[in-house]
Design an enzyme around this catalytic site. Structure first.
Site, PDB file in Angstrom:
ATOM      1  N   GLU A  21       0.496   1.796  -7.389  1.00 40.23           N
ATOM      2  CA  GLU A  21       0.805   1.167  -8.669  1.00 40.23           C
ATOM      3  C   GLU A  21      -0.469   0.886  -9.465  1.00 40.23           C
ATOM      4  O   GLU A  21      -0.433   0.728 -10.673  1.00 40.23           O
ATOM      5  CB  GLU A  21       1.545  -0.157  -8.445  1.00 40.23           C
ATOM      6  CG  GLU A  21       2.896  -0.005  -7.775  1.00 40.23           C
ATOM      7  CD  GLU A  21       3.397  -1.315  -7.196  1.00 40.23           C
ATOM      8  OE1 GLU A  21       4.490  -1.307  -6.638  1.00 40.23           O
ATOM      9  OE2 GLU A  21       2.694  -2.339  -7.281  1.00 40.23           O
ATOM     10  N   GLY A  87      13.778  -3.875  -5.922  1.00 36.65           N
ATOM     11  CA  GLY A  87      15.131  -3.365  -5.724  1.00 36.65           C
ATOM     12  C   GLY A  87      16.046  -3.969  -6.785  1.00 36.65           C
ATOM     13  O   GLY A  87      15.991  -5.173  -7.040  1.00 36.65           O
ATOM     14  N   ASP A 222      14.638   1.182  -6.394  1.00 41.52           N
ATOM     15  CA  ASP A 222      15.771   1.440  -5.497  1.00 41.52           C
ATOM     16  C   ASP A 222      16.846   0.419  -5.799  1.00 41.52           C
ATOM     17  O   ASP A 222      16.629  -0.508  -6.573  1.00 41.52           O
ATOM     18  CB  ASP A 222      15.296   1.322  -4.034  1.00 41.52           C
ATOM     19  CG  ASP A 222      14.733  -0.059  -3.743  1.00 41.52           C
ATOM     20  OD1 ASP A 222      15.511  -0.956  -3.416  1.00 41.52           O
ATOM     21  OD2 ASP A 222      13.506  -0.257  -3.869  1.00 41.52           O
TER      22      ASP A 222
HETATM   23  N1  SAH Z   1       6.807   1.628   2.296  1.00 39.93           N
HETATM   24  C1  SAH Z   1       5.849   0.776   1.656  1.00 39.93           C
HETATM   25  C2  SAH Z   1       6.227  -0.638   1.919  1.00 39.93           C
HETATM   26  C3  SAH Z   1       6.895  -1.182   0.745  1.00 39.93           C
HETATM   27  S1  SAH Z   1       7.493  -2.781   0.931  1.00 39.93           S
HETATM   28  C4  SAH Z   1       4.499   1.127   2.175  1.00 39.93           C
HETATM   29  O1  SAH Z   1       4.409   2.048   2.951  1.00 39.93           O
HETATM   30  O2  SAH Z   1       3.502   0.533   1.760  1.00 39.93           O
HETATM   31  C5  SAH Z   1       8.282  -2.902  -0.611  1.00 39.93           C
HETATM   32  C6  SAH Z   1       7.439  -3.253  -1.793  1.00 39.93           C
HETATM   33  O3  SAH Z   1       8.152  -2.997  -2.979  1.00 39.93           O
HETATM   34  C7  SAH Z   1       7.107  -4.730  -1.865  1.00 39.93           C
HETATM   35  O4  SAH Z   1       5.888  -4.893  -2.525  1.00 39.93           O
HETATM   36  C8  SAH Z   1       8.289  -5.308  -2.661  1.00 39.93           C
HETATM   37  O5  SAH Z   1       7.856  -6.309  -3.564  1.00 39.93           O
HETATM   38  C9  SAH Z   1       8.864  -4.130  -3.446  1.00 39.93           C
HETATM   39  N2  SAH Z   1      10.282  -3.780  -3.217  1.00 39.93           N
HETATM   40  C10 SAH Z   1      10.844  -2.646  -3.727  1.00 39.93           C
HETATM   41  N3  SAH Z   1      12.135  -2.539  -3.368  1.00 39.93           N
HETATM   42  C11 SAH Z   1      12.411  -3.611  -2.597  1.00 39.93           C
HETATM   43  C12 SAH Z   1      13.584  -4.038  -1.888  1.00 39.93           C
HETATM   44  N4  SAH Z   1      14.686  -3.319  -1.896  1.00 39.93           N
HETATM   45  N5  SAH Z   1      13.512  -5.202  -1.180  1.00 39.93           N
HETATM   46  C13 SAH Z   1      12.363  -5.917  -1.161  1.00 39.93           C
HETATM   47  N6  SAH Z   1      11.226  -5.556  -1.793  1.00 39.93           N
HETATM   48  C14 SAH Z   1      11.232  -4.415  -2.512  1.00 39.93           C
END
Ligand code: SAH
Length: 258
Positions: A21, A87, A222
């Site tokens: 980001e 999300g 998502d």
């Molecule tokens: N796969 C990622 C981990 C992402 S964790 C990696 O490899 O680094 C998810 C991140 O996106 C967090 O910063 C959170 O704030 C946001 N996020 C996006 N969708 C989300 C969801 N469904 N639930 C919780 N956080 C979400």
């Protein structure tokens, strides 16, 4: 000691959760200078003539609180803007939309029966509000960015900007049953949430403690449902960085005019 003590010279912090980001913003940064503090890399420089610090919150509420505290204590930032992904939980909040936060609630905070569910103990508060003026600028910048041609080309023609309550918690919500339950449970307590993520409420609480104005935009990556983990990585790589880049660029231009 903060690096700058003069309020007029103190930078604006642009905080992102993930390196993907931040990438677009790094490309725009003039006179970049890296400072390592609290086991984190911070990038100082100018963006559109404004002194800024770019930081990564890392993931989760504790990590975000540490980063926010470091930005305020060490770099003396006067405002914080957060760009990230979330999300979509609210009805009609779809992948590719942007949510600009009005306020935050911690969906995983439960000190009942000592305190009401979701209330932050000893603060007497459940919701933490974003700065109204800064959020209005971020909303305007987001609307402008979504109307931008290059975003339309990426296949999000129907994308729109929402403004409202976001819930944070230390959990990646990735199941339709779980996200429906979360939305309904919170709605029954009077909290109509648009989106769920893992950092915003912590940034909000630290900013309130220090009296630092802040605003947050989250691109919906998502729907927090059974395919959230599949949608997420592809979306962050392909789209989130570009959104952050274009929205923050517009935001800083708007800010420089006031
Ligand atoms: N796969 C990622 C981990 C992402 S964790 C990696 O490899 O680094 C998810 C991140 O996106 C967090 O910063 C959170 O704030 C946001 N996020 C996006 N969708 C989300 C969801 N469904 N639930 C919780 N956080 C979400």
């Amino acid at each position: 000691m903060p690096l700058t003590s003069d309020h007029a010279l103190s930078p604006i912090a642009i905080l992102s959760a993930l390196p993907q980001e931040q990438r677009g913003l790094m490309e725009l940064l003039r006179r970049p200078r890296k400072v390592i503090h609290a086991s984190r890399d911070f990038w100082l420089g100018d963006l559109h003539g404004q002194p800024v610090v770019l930081g990564l919150s890392k993931i989760g509420k504790v990590a975000a609180a540490t980063t926010t505290t470091a930005l305020i204590e060490r770099f003396g930032v006067r405002r914080i803007v957060f760009t990230g992904v979330a999300g979509g939980l609210g009805h009609g909040v779809k992948v590719g939309d942007v949510v600009v936060a009005t306020d935050f609630v911690q969906h995983d905070l439960d000190a009942s029966p000592l305190f009401p569910r979701y209330e932050v103990p000893l603060y007497g508060k459940t919701r933490f509000h974003c700065d109204t003026a800064l959020s209005a600028l971020l909303f305007e910048a987001s609307c402008g960015a979504l109307a931008h041609e290059s975003l339309v080309l990426q296949g999000f023609e129907g994308a729109c900007v929402h403004q409202g309550l976001i819930a944070s918690g230390d959990r990646f919500v990735s199941g339709a049953d779980e996200s429906n339950l979360l939305r309904d449970l919170m709605a029954s307590a009077g909290h109509e949430i648009l989106a769920v993520e893992m950092e915003g409420a912590a940034v909000a609480q630290v900013c309130m403690d220090y009296g630092v104005p802040f605003a947050v935009m989250r691109t919906v990556s998502d729907r927090a449902d059974d395919s959230a983990h599949v949608d997420f990585p592809a979306f962050v790589d392909a789209v989130a960085s570009r959104y952050a880049h274009i929205i923050i660029e517009r935001f800083l231009k708007l800010l420089s005019k006031i």
